[in-house]
Design an enzyme around this catalytic site. Structure first.
Site, short mmCIF file in Angstrom:
data_model
loop_
_atom_site.label_atom_id
_atom_site.label_comp_id
_atom_site.label_asym_id
_atom_site.label_seq_id
_atom_site.Cartn_x
_atom_site.Cartn_y
_atom_site.Cartn_z
N ASP A 157 24.67 122.25 89.15
CA ASP A 157 24.66 121.38 87.96
C ASP A 157 23.64 121.85 86.93
O ASP A 157 22.60 122.42 87.29
CB ASP A 157 24.34 119.94 88.41
CG ASP A 157 24.69 118.92 87.35
OD1 ASP A 157 25.45 119.24 86.42
OD2 ASP A 157 24.18 117.78 87.45
N ASN B 286 35.75 116.01 86.55
CA ASN B 286 35.56 117.01 85.48
C ASN B 286 36.83 117.23 84.64
O ASN B 286 36.76 117.75 83.53
CB ASN B 286 35.07 118.36 86.04
CG ASN B 286 33.64 118.33 86.54
OD1 ASN B 286 33.29 119.04 87.47
ND2 ASN B 286 32.78 117.53 85.92
N ARG C 142 22.00 112.59 92.60
CA ARG C 142 23.19 111.83 93.01
C ARG C 142 24.19 112.78 93.67
O ARG C 142 24.06 113.99 93.61
CB ARG C 142 23.81 111.10 91.82
CG ARG C 142 24.12 111.98 90.61
CD ARG C 142 24.81 111.16 89.50
NE ARG C 142 24.90 111.95 88.29
CZ ARG C 142 24.10 111.82 87.23
NH1 ARG C 142 23.14 110.91 87.25
NH2 ARG C 142 24.25 112.59 86.17
N SER D 146 27.73 112.52 93.23
CA SER D 146 28.87 112.81 92.35
C SER D 146 30.15 113.15 93.12
O SER D 146 30.84 114.12 92.80
CB SER D 146 28.51 113.94 91.37
OG SER D 146 27.40 113.59 90.57
C1 IPE Z 1 29.06 117.54 89.64
O1 IPE Z 1 28.44 117.72 88.40
C2 IPE Z 1 30.28 118.39 89.73
C3 IPE Z 1 30.04 119.83 89.77
C4 IPE Z 1 28.88 120.42 89.81
C5 IPE Z 1 31.22 120.63 89.80
P1 IPE Z 1 28.72 116.75 87.19
O2 IPE Z 1 27.88 117.24 86.06
O3 IPE Z 1 30.18 116.64 86.94
O4 IPE Z 1 28.20 115.35 87.75
P2 IPE Z 1 27.68 114.06 86.98
O5 IPE Z 1 28.69 113.73 85.95
O6 IPE Z 1 26.36 114.40 86.37
O7 IPE Z 1 27.54 113.03 88.05
C1 IPE Z 2 27.76 122.15 86.04
O1 IPE Z 2 27.09 122.04 84.83
C2 IPE Z 2 29.12 122.78 85.91
C3 IPE Z 2 30.26 121.86 86.09
C4 IPE Z 2 30.17 120.59 86.35
C5 IPE Z 2 31.57 122.43 85.96
P1 IPE Z 2 27.42 120.88 83.78
O2 IPE Z 2 28.53 121.35 82.91
O3 IPE Z 2 27.65 119.60 84.46
O4 IPE Z 2 26.07 120.84 82.94
P2 IPE Z 2 25.26 119.56 82.49
O5 IPE Z 2 25.07 118.73 83.70
O6 IPE Z 2 26.06 118.88 81.45
O7 IPE Z 2 23.96 120.10 81.97
MG MG Z 3 26.44 118.10 85.07
#
Ligand code: IPE
Ligand code: IPE
Ligand code: MG
Length: 238
Positions: free
Chosen positions: A18, A66, A188, A190
């Site tokens: 993340d 996502n 968390r 997620s």
């Molecule tokens: C969790 O990250 C999913 C992945 C890393 C693929 P998210 O960025 O989607 O999670 P939330 O929205 O912060 O909970």
């Molecule tokens: C993780 O990084 C990648 C995926 C969830 C696909 P994020 O895209 O969630 O990046 P942040 O959490 O918005 O910084």
């Molecule tokens: Mg994220």
């Protein structure tokens, strides 16, 4: 520098990768720039995990939720997935790594499905580390799917237990992760591996995913090795 104890390694490490978006934002760039740079962190973690002797590495790459992101970001992520698979399948072969996936692959673009299936097929006889990509995955989706299959198979209620239930999960035949790492400071789950993390050790780091290095991976393993896992027992019983 404390060293990794090779007699107390987790067999299975899972990572919620993340923070790509925030990493890009910090640099005044668009989110996709963060995703592109996240790919090299994937490479680093795969390499170090294999080197250390981890048997299973599960990477949360794209969640069911996502799919609700902007179309443009989703297609950039899918393109990155395809190009990384194409580029890295030879690295997987050279390192004896077997690639598998968990999640609803039918939701992915056809080209991504095709490349993933080819990579899985090519690496299926590798006997080193198992690299498991979680794509279009969520724990609730997986559990509901398991329940549907159990009902369809008319499994007897008396027969149903932990072990049998596991056989209906995407991670069938994969041991539960002893360690779950999440980058970016979010604390968390997620919707990741809900069933499997019942007794996992959780490790959170503020590092944003593109900055997560081999050394950070090692730090997480060392932190894990300092913990006492009690599984409901008392210290004296262990
Ligand atoms: C969790 O990250 C999913 C992945 C890393 C693929 P998210 O960025 O989607 O999670 P939330 O929205 O912060 O909970
Ligand atoms: C993780 O990084 C990648 C995926 C969830 C696909 P994020 O895209 O969630 O990046 P942040 O959490 O918005 O910084
Ligand atoms: Mg994220």
């Amino acid at each position: 520098m404390q060293k990794i104890n090779h007699n107390n390694l987790p067999q299975h490490v899972a990572i919620t990768m993340d923070g790509n978006g925030r990493w890009a934002k910090e640099k005044g760039m668009l989110r996709n720039f963060g995703h592109r740079n996240g790919v090299s962190a994937v490479k680093e973690s795969v390499e170090i995990a294999a080197e250390i002797g981890i048997k299973y590495l599960t990477l949360y790459a794209f969640s069911t939720e996502n799919w609700n992101r902007p179309k443009k970001e989703i297609s950039a992520l899918m393109n990155l997935l395809v190009s990384a698979i194409k580029k890295e399948v030879s690295t997987l072969m050279n390192n004896n790594i077997r690639l598998t996936t968990i999640g609803d692959l039918t939701e992915l673009p056809h080209i991504a499905q095709k490349n993933l299936n080819e990579a899985k097929e090519r690496t299926k006889n590798n006997t080193g580390m198992n690299l498991i990509l979680a794509l279009s995955y969520s724990g609730r989706w997986e559990i509901l799917n398991a329940i549907k299959k159990i009902i369809k198979n008319k499994i007897n209620i008396e027969e149903l237990n932990d072990l049998l239930f596991q056989q209906y999960l995407e991670t069938k035949n994969v041991p539960d992760p002893e360690l779950l790492i999440r980058t970016s400071g979010e604390k968390r789950i997620s919707n990741f591996l809900l069933w499997q993390i019942a007794y996992s050790e959780l490790y959170f780091t503020d590092k944003l995913w593109p900055d997560f290095t081999k050394n950070d991976f090692k730090k997480a393993i060392i932190d894990y090795q300092r913990r006492e896992r009690r599984f409901g027992l008392t210290t004296n019983q262990i």
